[in-house]
Design an enzyme around this catalytic site. Sequence first.
Site, PDB file in Angstrom:
ATOM      1  N   GLU A 158      51.455  49.716  41.665  1.00 32.13           N
ATOM      2  CA  GLU A 158      52.284  47.808  40.852  1.00 32.13           C
ATOM      3  C   GLU A 158      51.847  46.859  42.556  1.00 32.13           C
ATOM      4  OE1 GLU A 158      55.338  48.023  38.284  1.00 32.13           O
ATOM      5  OE2 GLU A 158      55.315  46.315  37.922  1.00 32.13           O
ATOM      6  N   LYS A 186      60.734  50.377  47.286  1.00 33.24           N
ATOM      7  CA  LYS A 186      59.858  49.288  46.937  1.00 33.24           C
ATOM      8  C   LYS A 186      61.322  48.169  47.048  1.00 33.24           C
ATOM      9  CE  LYS A 186      56.525  49.208  45.123  1.00 33.24           C
ATOM     10  NZ  LYS A 186      54.961  49.059  44.493  1.00 33.24           N
ATOM     11  N   ARG A 204      58.238  63.029  46.158  1.00 29.29           N
ATOM     12  CA  ARG A 204      58.215  61.864  46.371  1.00 29.29           C
ATOM     13  C   ARG A 204      58.414  61.656  47.870  1.00 29.29           C
ATOM     14  NH1 ARG A 204      62.611  58.402  43.125  1.00 29.29           N
ATOM     15  NH2 ARG A 204      63.357  59.886  45.212  1.00 29.29           N
TER      16      ARG A 204
HETATM   17  N1  LIG Z   1      51.770  57.782  38.057  1.00 32.99           N
HETATM   18  C1  LIG Z   1      52.124  56.774  38.702  1.00 32.99           C
HETATM   19  O1  LIG Z   1      50.511  57.069  40.263  1.00 32.99           O
HETATM   20  C2  LIG Z   1      52.453  56.059  38.954  1.00 32.99           C
HETATM   21  C3  LIG Z   1      52.018  54.985  39.352  1.00 32.99           C
HETATM   22  C4  LIG Z   1      52.957  53.839  39.630  1.00 32.99           C
HETATM   23  N2  LIG Z   1      51.857  52.382  39.490  1.00 32.99           N
HETATM   24  C5  LIG Z   1      53.888  53.694  40.413  1.00 32.99           C
HETATM   25  O2  LIG Z   1      53.760  52.607  41.066  1.00 32.99           O
HETATM   26  O3  LIG Z   1      54.932  53.937  41.062  1.00 32.99           O
END
Ligand SMILES: NC(=O)CC[C@H](N)C(=O)O
Length: 690
Positions: free
Chosen positions: A205, A435, A425
Amino acid sequence: MQYLLRHYIRIPHYLYSQFTPSIASTLKNLSPSQLTQFNQLISNDDEKKLKLIAYLVQKLKPGLIPYKQILLQQIRNKSIESNQDLEYAIKLIQKIQNPEFYLNEYINTIKEKRIHSCIIQINQKYPGLCSNEQLIKIKEQFPECTQEMIIKLNQNKQNQSKQQIYEKIQTFTPRDIPEQHNLPEQLEKHKCITQGKIVLRFPPEPNGYLHLGHVRSIRLNFYSAEQLNGYCYLRYDDTNPANEKQIYIDEIEHNVKWFGHKPTHITYASDYFPFIFDCAIKLIKDNKAFICEQNRDEMKEYRRNKQPSPYRDRDIDESLRIFNEMQEGKHPESKYTLRLKIDYQHANPTLRDPVIYRVLYTQHPKSGDKWKVYPMYDFAHCICDSLENITHSLCTLEFEIRRELYYWILTNLNLYKPFVYEFSRLNVSNNMLSKRKIGKMIEMGIVNGWDDPRLLTLAGLRKRGYTPQAINEFIDQVSVPRGGNEQIISIKILENCIRKELEKTAPKIMAILNPILIDVEIDKNTIKQVYVQQDDVKLVSNPDFYGLTPNKQVCLRFFGVILCEDIILENDKVKYIKVKLISTDINERKKLKGQINWLDKNDCITATVNEYSYLFDTENPAEIQEFWNSFNKNSLQIYDVKVPKQLEYKVGDRFQFERNGFYIVDSIKDGHIYFNKIVGLVEGEKKNLK
Ligand SMILES: NC(=O)CC[C@H](N)C(=O)O
């Protein structure tokens, strides 16, 4: 029990309720003697954890079998502190898993397995150790293993982790979840388009800068696609214009290129807004979505209590009319939302009639003010994946709970379903990869923007002097586990990757940090002025100190033996040092342990060094609510440095300052050079003045 489950077994929250009673009743069914035995076996907390996990794996209800692998992984990833722990864990794994499978799938003999785990632990604990030191450590713990065995296992391990990243994808096998299956005609169409090739995507994003955690996804997706001769999209997940900006879009693209990747296509979720809007209309018409008027708090409360929205049975035509009016800009923000009609009592809260559209009057960086309604991430993401014929949709574990919703939406829209897989993660010790939290630190002025070299943003790492190769090496070493989002990787592993690379590539120079000027009396009439490093001077010596100290001989490297005659202080600071040249004879020089770096006053220039250390004092600052309180106030120190005059310095040049560490030219302003310290030398190397 609940506590243990929550902390040591990472399964979707909503399953706890199904899980616990079954365990409880199994425990109840144990005979008194079995129970005593069970309790006796549990003698400490760690053992308890392992035992409990092993026990739970045995007792899983058939419906929970897909989680078996996760639990086993948990045992394997358990940090094991002693030999007994290790042996115990192995025994448990053996017990609960078919021994043949275990032996074939993992390692040939238990002894090898033990040595292997030991190597991994030693690598993690002492990432800088060379193989000889490693050998000694391993031998201390496992006297019975031979040198050949260790070398072989070490090589295996290295090859394994190198290959894992892209080979991993090939090992993903579809889970047996009926909702995930595609219809034969869907599959055929999908295969016709992809021609059997792998299609991946990296979907950030654009609401902040990318950080080290994203590299796991960049590497997994782009690199795997390259290696497997497939495709990879860079897709901006731009469904929330409130937080998204063009500068973030540009920075993301720049970073992907920095790693040398070429996306097959660059797309935006917003490219698909017209299609996604039509999907919403279809669901309303199918009576699978409705317009709701509950506010955020009411909705939260109702969803938590598993109650239906009072608007759930709204007439289809009315929902259609309002939804269209929302897009026409006829309604204010927050008055209406469009929600799916799935199951307000569903065990998985994400399926309790989630919102899929809301009104926002914010300017969108790409589509401007064309849209007044914006889809939620959950609704847009799966549709985009499906439209791009993604074969493997890979994301981090916090999205695991949303997988069911992902499939529900695509099933009900009759769209092709990609294979979804989650991985852990990345967390790195003494730093924070989020972020949102990085944004907060910038806002609070703790760091100086997204590219602060103490941050693990890619902009920060770049400015600090890291290379894409070293970052990739780190990602390959830590790989793509699925053990849980709680795991913390030592920042030392990252440091070791850049150090290893720079040892080979960065030219060595003499540079004098915190310089002190000394007069060297060559003969009665000649004085030579040189700079030496402050930490090479001590008023009172100690047995470990080989630097300048009164009445002691030391060697100015490559020059000559000197005797320190006097050190004069002013306000506790060294003001003047007088030394006398004793000999320039090479044999005399070699005899001395103390070898000091120096630069002739006339041959050097003054520059500035920014020396960075860990951003936080604690290993896991994310654990602390007011994380800024554990901020390391000494994380940036600024020094003077003298560097050789005759060299040319360009921004981006990296050097090894002998006995000090690795540095990069960060900037040159009005002829003055600013260096950033990238990383120090391996511990202990600095002291060795030889
Ligand atoms: N499904 C995913 O990979 C999540 C992407 C999501 N847009 C993020 O930035 O975390």
